[in-house]
Scaffold this active site. Structure first.
Site, short mmCIF file in Angstrom:
data_model
loop_
_atom_site.label_atom_id
_atom_site.label_comp_id
_atom_site.label_asym_id
_atom_site.label_seq_id
_atom_site.Cartn_x
_atom_site.Cartn_y
_atom_site.Cartn_z
CB VAL A 274 2.98 -0.17 -8.32
CG1 VAL A 274 2.41 -0.55 -9.69
CG2 VAL A 274 4.47 -0.49 -8.26
CG ASP B 73 13.52 -7.64 -3.85
OD1 ASP B 73 13.75 -8.72 -3.29
OD2 ASP B 73 12.85 -6.74 -3.36
CG ASN C 120 10.61 3.15 -5.23
OD1 ASN C 120 10.85 4.34 -5.24
ND2 ASN C 120 11.51 2.23 -4.90
N GLY D 200 0.82 -1.21 0.00
CA GLY D 200 0.00 0.00 0.00
C GLY D 200 0.85 1.25 0.00
CD GLU D 201 -1.79 6.04 1.18
OE1 GLU D 201 -1.33 7.20 1.09
OE2 GLU D 201 -2.87 5.77 1.74
CE LYS D 202 1.58 0.74 7.20
NZ LYS D 202 1.39 -0.33 8.19
CB ALA D 203 5.31 0.28 -1.36
#
Length: 510
Positions: free
Chosen positions: A89, A197, A87, A82-85
């Site tokens: 998408v 990754d 970068n 979610g918004e914690k990534a």
């Protein structure tokens, strides 16, 4: 209704590339030696760009991507975290109704726009049906964005670790391993063997349920950043020593994906290897399979995973070995992936709309451009009534010249000189004093007859902006979408046009 969201407020005269992308800067094209076409990806099983398939790689404007993602709305985020990534998408939809995935890097991830563009071009030249292909990028101020094909059926991680209705059956797990091995082998053969990754979140499922490898992993998350964001327990040992990714590191990561497929869990490699050495293969296997797997096939996959996870990089197999080992295990090649995944395949567009069609609708439904041309010639400009109210002062010499350009365009249109008609109608449109949905509709058809469906779609959308309830604008969009092989959207547009025709016949239209 229709495709024209975010278009009406823009500059309709600005030329566009595929999928609403702005034209590539000439300097970029020259620097990359004509890499603007997608066909130089090559390779067995590769797919060329353009048309209704994979678009050619190109540069997008920031405004296009903002419009596609609803100004990068949090509702459009599809990143697993979610918004914690780090970068994010986003899911987005371009003006021509193609779905895309947009990866938005943090502002200082790639401070040098030239370096970012070169990296993106390096990935964008690849085209393969085992990849979720990169179709563009954007460098605008501090913004660094990648644009890829959107895969609508979630990630391998979702299907393995967070499934709701059914787990992935054994044959499908074997297919996933095989397809991803093919993707890695293609990239390696084409000169880009490093994948950053690799994990179950990088494996995506397309509209047919087929697994694809995300192209985003072919680029690092930043110029000098880490290549692995996963827990250190899953990181290749040599990367922990020297911080470098090698082709052998990619093989190690592929081994962790094989463990995921075997176990249905994200097991640390060291723990899995202990189980393998102790001959506890059954304990390693996913209990949700309920024993519905071949022990012989599972043994082959376990042995391959063990080889991939060897401590010494030189002892690991290469990508061709991966493909060669997994290919003989594909025993249900006649069963579609969406069936094995237990998902619904997108239904083909109905051949006919739900409402009766007028002659123009019938011609559009069968993509009969000759018949459409005859109807538009006979209709003339009667649908333009009320779209322009000009004062006496506006009847200037410029107006006379503009109307003369339209007159020449009409003559060329009647005589089927469609390239001349495009030029003349463009002169009329560029002046901008008078707007005519009919001119946009006619130029749209000219573009279709000159095999330019993207431009035709844009003109049909502009016609809708000028006259929102004009059935012809929707009919022309349906033909352009069909030419782009976007058949479901084309059928929807045909139905909308038929609905507007019905409303008009009841006295609700002009």
């Amino acid at each position: 209704m229709g495709c024209c969201q975010s278009l009406c407020s823009g500059d309709e005269h600005q030329p566009v590339g595929k999928d609403g992308a702005q034209p590539l800067q000439q300097a970029t094209q020259n620097h990359h030696g004509g890499a603007a076409t997608a066909d130089n990806g090559g390779g067995a099983g590769g797919v060329s760009g353009g048309g209704g398939g994979i678009p050619s790689f190109s540069e997008f404007s920031l405004s296009d991507l903002k419009a596609a993602t609803n100004n990068f709305s949090s509702d459009n985020i599809v990143s697993e975290s979610g918004e914690k990534a780090p970068n994010l998408v986003y899911k987005g939809r371009l003006q021509n109704r193609r779905w895309i995935a947009v990866k938005k890097f943090t502002k200082m991830a790639w401070p040098d726009p030239k370096q970012f563009a070169e990296e993106a071009w390096g990935v964008g030249k690849f085209r393969h049906n085992r990849l979720a292909n990169l179709i563009g990028y954007c460098c605008d101020g501090d913004e660094r964005l990648l644009v890829a094909e959107f895969m609508p059926n979630d990630t391998l991680a979702k299907h393995l670790f967070h499934w709701e209705n059914q787990t992935i059956e054994w044959a499908m797990r074997l297919r996933v391993g095989y397809y991803i091995a093919e993707a890695l082998d293609y990239c390696s053969t084409e000169g880009r063997p490093l994948y950053h990754d690799l994990n179950a979140y990088r494996v995506l499922f397309d509209e047919d349920g087929d697994p694809r490898l995300s192209c985003f992993g072919l680029m690092k998350n930043s110029r000098d950043g880490k290549s692995y964001s996963t827990n250190l327990a899953y990181t290749p040992p040599e990367y922990l020593r020297n911080g470098r990714v090698t082709p052998e590191s990619v093989t190690y990561s592929f081994g962790t994906v094989l463990l995921d497929l075997l176990s249905g869990k994200h097991i640390p490699p060291s723990h899995a290897l202990d189980m393998i050495r102790g001959k506890n293969i059954i304990l390693l296997m996913d209990s949700h399979l309920e024993g519905k797997f071949s022990t012989e096939e599972a043994t082959v996959v376990v042995e391959l995973a063990s080889q991939c996870l060897q401590y010494e990089p030189r002892e690991r197999p290469n990508t061709k070995d991966l493909v060669a080992t997994l290919a003989p295990l594909q025993t249900k090649s006649d069963v579609p992936s969406y069936v094995m995944l237990g998902i619904k395949k997108q239904e083909e567009a109905p051949s006919t709309p739900q409402r009766p069609l007028t002659p123009l609708g019938e011609a559009c439904s069968r993509m009969d451009l000759t018949a459409i041309h005859q109807i538009l010639v006979m209709t003339h400009y009667r649908d333009d009534e009320g779209t322009n109210e000009l004062s006496f002062q506006e009847w200037t010499q410029q107006m006379k010249d503009m109307l003369e350009a339209r007159k020449r365009g009409d003559q060329a249109f009647r005589e089927k000189d469609f390239k001349t008609a495009i030029d003349c109608y463009s002169q009329f449109i560029d002046v901008g004093t008078m707007v005519s949905p009919t001119v946009f509709g006619r130029r749209s058809l000219c573009y279709l007859l000159c095999d330019q469906p993207d431009a035709a779609l844009r003109d049909a959308m502009q016609a809708q902006c000028v006259y929102p309830d004009w059935p012809t604008a929707f009919y022309m969009q349906s033909v352009a979408l069909a030419k782009l092989n976007m058949n479901t959207d084309a059928a929807d547009m045909l139905n909308e046009a038929a609905q507007l025709e019905e409303k008009r016949q009841r006295g609700g239209g002009k």
